[in-house]
Design a protein around this motif. Sequence first.
Motif, PDB file in Angstrom:
ATOM      1  N   GLU A 805       1.032  -1.151  -0.072  1.00  0.00           N
ATOM      2  CA  GLU A 805       0.562   0.071   0.080  1.00  0.00           C
ATOM      3  C   GLU A 805       1.639   1.433   0.335  1.00  0.00           C
ATOM      4  N   GLU A 806       0.191   1.840  -0.458  1.00  0.00           N
ATOM      5  CA  GLU A 806       1.041   3.355  -0.483  1.00  0.00           C
ATOM      6  C   GLU A 806       0.779   4.636  -0.078  1.00  0.00           C
ATOM      7  N   GLU A 807       1.179   5.550   0.114  1.00  0.00           N
ATOM      8  CA  GLU A 807       0.798   7.104   0.923  1.00  0.00           C
ATOM      9  C   GLU A 807      -0.609   6.810   1.459  1.00  0.00           C
ATOM     10  N   ASN A 808      -0.649   7.774  -0.061  1.00  0.00           N
ATOM     11  CA  ASN A 808      -1.879   8.044  -0.429  1.00  0.00           C
ATOM     12  C   ASN A 808      -3.368   6.616  -0.213  1.00  0.00           C
ATOM     13  N   GLY A 809      -3.036   5.638  -0.352  1.00  0.00           N
ATOM     14  CA  GLY A 809      -4.087   4.426  -0.171  1.00  0.00           C
ATOM     15  C   GLY A 809      -4.163   3.159  -2.112  1.00  0.00           C
TER      16      GLY A 809
END
Lengths: 920, 81
Positions: A805-809
């Motif tokens: 998962e990346e920081e922005n979802g």
Amino acid sequence: MDYDVLVLGSGIGGMESSIKLADMGYQVLLVEKEASVGGRMILLSKVFPTLDCASCISGPKMSTTINHPNIKTLAYSEIDHISRNTHGGFQVTVREKAKFVDWAACTGCDVCQKECTVAVPDQFNAELAPRRAAYIAFPQAVPKKAILDRSGTSPCIAACPAGIKAHGYVSLTRTGKYEEAFQLNLDATPLVGTLGRACYAPCENGCTRSQVEGTLPIRMIKRYVADEHYATHEGPGVEVSPPTGKSVAVVGSGPAGLTAAWQLARQGHRVTIHEAQASPGGYARHGIPSFRLPKDVVEADIANLTAIGVEIICNSPVADLQALKDSGYDAVVIATGAHREAALDAAGVDAAGVVSGLSYLKDSAAEVGPDLTGKRVVVVGGDVVAMNAARTALRQGATSATVVAEAGKPGALPCNEIEYTEAAAEGVEFVFSTSVAELRTAASGEVTAVRCVPFSAPSTSADASEDAEAGETVQAAAAPATASTAASELVADLVITCLGLDVDESLFVELAGVGNKSRILANRRSLQTKAKWLFAAGDVASGLSTITRAVGSGRRAAHMVDRFLKGESLDGFELDSKLSTTKHRDVLARHSSITHRDPVTGQVRLNQQPRDFAEIEAGLTEEEARSGAGSCLDCGICSECQECAKQCPAFAIDMTQRDKVSEVEVGAVVVSTGHKLFAADLKPEYGFGKFPNVITAMQMDRLLAPTRPFNTVLRPGDGKVPDRIAYISCTGSRDKTVGNPLCSKFCCMYSIKQNQLIMGALPLADVTMHYMDMRAAGKRYEEFYTQARDMGAQYIKGRVAKITEEENGDLLVRYEDIENGGGIVEASYDLVVLAVGIQPNRDVENLFTDAPLGLDEYYYVAEPSAELSPGQTNIPGVFVAGTAAGAKDIVDTILHAGAAVAQVAAHLEHQHFAEQEALV
Amino acid sequence: MNQTLRDPREVMREEMLMHAPILAAVAEEPLTIPQIAERIGHPAPEVVYWVMGMRRYGFLSESGDADDDGFFAYAATGRQV
């Protein structure tokens, strides 16, 4: 034979089997565990490869199923077991689960679910959104009827002797419906403010949260809603039934009498309370000091009664119950409590300065108590009256208040632990294991001292001698409990005797008789005495008890009086219709984890040597009340808040419903129990359950369906319309690492279907499918696949190794790009859909009690000769249809059901001919 | 996001508790889910459950089309708790 065929499960296979058999003239019993027929298909958006609306295909079949004259459908029902009977058929035990809604009356209007105060995951929306505990399965449900989801009676409700629905008012409070919460309490008693302060809260002992980090402040929540009501409303705001023309006298205005009067008045009876004292309230007013229970709270509670027409006549002692009855009442409730105080058996008890505990508290409550400034007070006894008396004495200026108790330690005192703890914290001193031998008096006749001797406990009591130490006076909060071993003397200006309370039988001894000890002789269930018009409530019937039990007793007595006045039987019904109590472990097992919440507790002000009568416990703020209520685990699921029952326009809510078990005989059985979906969290590398924007294909189908839980296709992590959507095929199928080497057959095709639908719903979205092999082996399936590619969907061959998962979802999908050199590639997506495979539904395998239903090596129902006799199982007369036997798409399921139907018909006809031949 | 997701059963149960703060948050203007999450101080995935529950039972409705970032704004319908 009741039915020719039993069909288990009403998915497309079960419906198809039932309709075809019914069309042939067979009588069919269709049993469906959910509240609607239709199975999983009705929940889909569309079907492949035609993209027909799933509802448009399922709907008519559902309607035909439920309305066919040869089909009896039992929705929300289960089979307990099936056994072979002597006629070659089967004996079936059917359980129609209680719905708590009268389906004959329910119109499916959905008012109940709008009013419900309990939210739970909606299994019909793949748990993407909540439903309510009162619910209709889904908008196209057939039958479209409501159900109350109840797993039992919540422990807090089960624990309340007053019959107050604690879970109900807690859930109302968390919803912000404070007045409704108050009204729910009023259903049981008018003493809401009183119980909000003086109840020992057995509900909190039952609270499942106490197994986690601490109980809910249930009593304090009750107090909050009472205080809120009294601050903002005039009068109780309850409805009263039309006058019945009957009148009832209630003798005594303690908690039992007041509750009985309240209940009777609400039933429309004219009620008069006769109270011997100058003011009503009994023990609540006279026995509990105002620092624990302010008098204005008691008065506000009592005003509830007068507001609905109850007449309270004070200074009206009753000496003759028969004469009272003959003065014009149809029934009498005696609720005179247990107020006879045991006398101290010691020389000097008649000295000036010796008073009994209750009379002392009563005078103090009436503000005619003595001025104890500079006085030393000794309290003899260790019950709640003693604790209240000692604490009151401190507030009246006493320099010391010493409790002399025969109990050997605090835990052995005949009072609640909190009474002792608070008394000790305020500076009350304790002498344990001690008896009073004599009260010494001055020449003027006033008491001067108490001569104490060690208490010799009966040999059966271990408590009294356990902590024997010395007869010294200790501050119990600061030092361990001690006991006296030698005679000693305590200087005393006032001695308060609190040696126990019992019932004064003089009023009823001749009319009703005396039962255990000095209690009135009355039926324990009906509380009716041998004088049929005389009922007993509270301590006079039970002996000394608690306020809450007295309330419960008053409520019961009133109910019985009401039935008596209506000429109804006092037997054969339950006063409180309770299910079995939900177990703590079952509630906890529903959760994968429970987040810690700091318990909300009341703040009690305990000062040494207090000098004022201000209430010591602060009420909860609104935020605290709601936060405390928000910790509720909804043990019984339905909270019994009664909002659905109050609002239902058809009056269809019926909390008294229970499961109905019946036996039926059938000639054959069709198992069409379908399949289960692979639990996607068993592939942790894909992040389902960990990353909110990883969903299953069933969830995507719900998002695409017209009855979707969201307003459109949104990602669950933040409600964003996704632009880049990835599919991962073969999640949980063709995968030995999760124990399922089988292909689920339809995942490729439903993924392609969803690809097309997404591109229709979100024209700007990019759809990519990561697949192992594309399996499109049905009629027009390959063309369907090609069509999706032509629409712009991308198909990448290669197994996905991991999702992060990346920081922005967004989600980073790592995969092997087989068709472009086999390199490891990472791609970012807004949303990932896992095309989960299917698993066998093993609920069915233990239903057959004679011979086990044969399963194949993958635990699907086995078809021993699937090629020649599809649908036949190892048990003659038992057949299988649809995915219960293995993975099939809808078309194949319908075909398989047709095959099973043919087998059933052949079996039944063979049986029929065999019977006829036997007759010949 | 990098947050631990709570048990959905637990989150959904709290919907009733969250009606008041969410309605207060959208009282003056429609808000997107990330905006509501920021206003009430709860994770956006949990707010999705609550907003969709409230939408389903008539407390909220979407206001217009999605914005350029793909978010719908939700407004109170006027239904009282």
